[in-house]
Design an enzyme around this catalytic site. Structure first.
Site, short mmCIF file in Angstrom:
data_model
loop_
_atom_site.label_atom_id
_atom_site.label_comp_id
_atom_site.label_asym_id
_atom_site.label_seq_id
_atom_site.Cartn_x
_atom_site.Cartn_y
_atom_site.Cartn_z
N ASP A 27 -23.61 -66.92 -2.10
CA ASP A 27 -23.90 -65.26 -1.86
C ASP A 27 -24.41 -65.02 -0.33
O ASP A 27 -24.22 -64.59 0.42
CB ASP A 27 -24.25 -64.63 -2.81
CG ASP A 27 -25.70 -65.71 -3.69
OD1 ASP A 27 -26.03 -66.70 -3.01
OD2 ASP A 27 -26.16 -65.07 -4.38
N LYS A 40 -23.19 -73.06 -5.55
CA LYS A 40 -23.44 -71.97 -6.59
C LYS A 40 -24.31 -72.52 -8.19
O LYS A 40 -24.36 -72.44 -8.34
CB LYS A 40 -22.70 -70.21 -7.56
CG LYS A 40 -23.10 -69.69 -8.03
CD LYS A 40 -24.20 -68.54 -6.80
CE LYS A 40 -24.53 -66.86 -7.25
NZ LYS A 40 -25.42 -66.69 -6.90
N ASP A 49 -12.15 -71.86 -0.54
CA ASP A 49 -10.58 -70.57 -1.05
C ASP A 49 -11.39 -69.50 0.07
O ASP A 49 -10.78 -68.16 1.32
CB ASP A 49 -10.04 -70.63 -1.96
CG ASP A 49 -8.71 -69.62 -1.49
OD1 ASP A 49 -8.20 -69.11 -0.72
OD2 ASP A 49 -8.08 -69.31 -2.80
#
Ligand code: NAI
Length: 332
Positions: free
Chosen positions: A203, A170, A227
């Site tokens: 995302d 990100k 994760d």
């Protein structure tokens, strides 16, 4: 005979551990299991949820098979799983995600390997409560750990005939921390011109995984995204009951399923032992028992082909019944 550390965990841990041990035994692999315990139950006796003897055992034996250990949510002791990985410097969390025969899922031909950095990021556990209404959590990303995991991902790709590595971050928002991870990934990627290198924001990656998972090959992620995304990829191949994992360091490795202790089905003989059995197969490969690993995998796949599976996959077999069916196929 090899000695391997066995951590049977809690929740569904003991049920699925028993299944894996039975299958390995039935395959004729001679293992001397060094049984160790960790988690809430040992705090009173040992003074810690992860006693030093557990770490010592894994260091000495070089490999462990581990079942999930419950971590209290929003309170209590630090995750045993995170601490184990950190203390033993098991820096690479490897989570292959591949369709299984006869397990019906939305997509066919999913074959993704998640490579998750396993020692830093928000899992460093550095948090502080500033006041009643404010809490801070520190995300740690270092060049050393990022380059090390990137190298692991590219080496894995080369050795396993993979074509592409995608770095997932990100970095548009966490410009410094994820930016550094990306910089490290780019630097390592330059050393592997034969592997296609790709970058994608986490995302968008999640959306693409849900819509068109077969475009991905090896995913390289910092700890937290790794994760979360690996639970998503588990969902693509039938759920957490079938998702295997391994934590690998320079000197030792701990093989464990992706899933947690599943308290909602614990003690009901309903758990799917596939994830731990596939993790155990990787453990057998790691200790030089590839032939028996292959036999176990074939027997497991044959069991699915016969339509035998646990309730999480729409079947009616119990954990024990499913295990017995695998053992029967091993012996045929
Ligand atoms: P979970 O993975 O235990 O369960 C999520 C859902 O998947 C539940 O509905 C469960 O029944 C199902 N499921 C998981 N494994 C299954 C299996 N083998 N067969 C059939 N169904 C299965 O995740 P949850 O509920 O978020 O976590 C429970 C506890 O496990 C928490 O304390 C968490 O911290 C811990 N945990 C431990 C891990 C480890 O030891 N490496 C990893 C992830 C979570």
């Amino acid at each position: 005979m090899k000695t391997i550390t066995l951590i049977q965990g809690d929740g569904i841990g003991p049920e699925i551990t028993e299944a894996a041990v039975k299958v390995i035994d039935a395959a004729g692999v001679k293992i001397d299991w060094d049984l160790q315990t960790a988690g809430e139950d040992v705090i009173e006796k040992e003074g810690s949820p992860l006693p030093e003897c557990v770490l010592e055992s894994v260091r000495k034996n070089g490999a462990a098979l581990k079942s999930p250990v419950t971590t209290p949510i929003g309170r209590g002791f630090r995750s045993v799983n995170v601490t184990l990985r950190k203390e033993l410097d098991l820096y690479a969390n490897l989570r292959p995600c591949c369709n299984l025969p006869s397990v019906k899922t939305r997509y066919e031909n999913v074959d993704i390997v998640v490579v998750r950095e396993n020692t830093e990021d928000l899992y460093a556990g550095i948090e502080e409560k500033i006041d009643e209404n404010t809490a801070h959590s520190i995300k740690i990303i270092t060049r050393g750990a990022s380059e090390r995991i990137a190298k692991f991902a590219f080496e894995y790709a080369v050795k396993n005939n993979r074509k592409q590595v995608s770095a997932v971050t990100k970095a548009n928002i966490c410009k410094l921390s994820d930016g550094l991870f990306l910089e490290a990934a780019r630097h390592i990627a330059e050393q592997y011109p034969q592997i296609q290198y790709r970058e994608i924001l986490v995302d968008n990656c999640c959306m693409q995984l849900v819509q068109n998972p077969c475009q991905f090959d090896v995913l390289l992620l910092p700890n937290l995204y790794g994760d979360i995304v690996s639970d998503l990829t588990a969902g693509l191949i039938g759920g957490l009951g079938v998702a295997q994992g391994a934590n690998i360091g320079e000197h030792c490795a701990v093989f464990e399923p992706v899933h947690g202790s599943a308290p909602d089905i614990a003690g009901q003989n309903k758990a799917n032992p596939t994830a731990i059995i596939l993790s155990a197969v990787e453990m057998l490969n790691y200790i030089g028992e590839e032939k028996n690993g292959k036999r176990i995998k074939s027997a497991l796949f044959e069991t699915f082909r016969q339509g035998v599976c646990t309730p999480d996959l729409g079947g009616t077999a119990s954990c024990c019944g499913f295990t017995d069916a695998i053992i029967k196929n091993l012996q045929e």
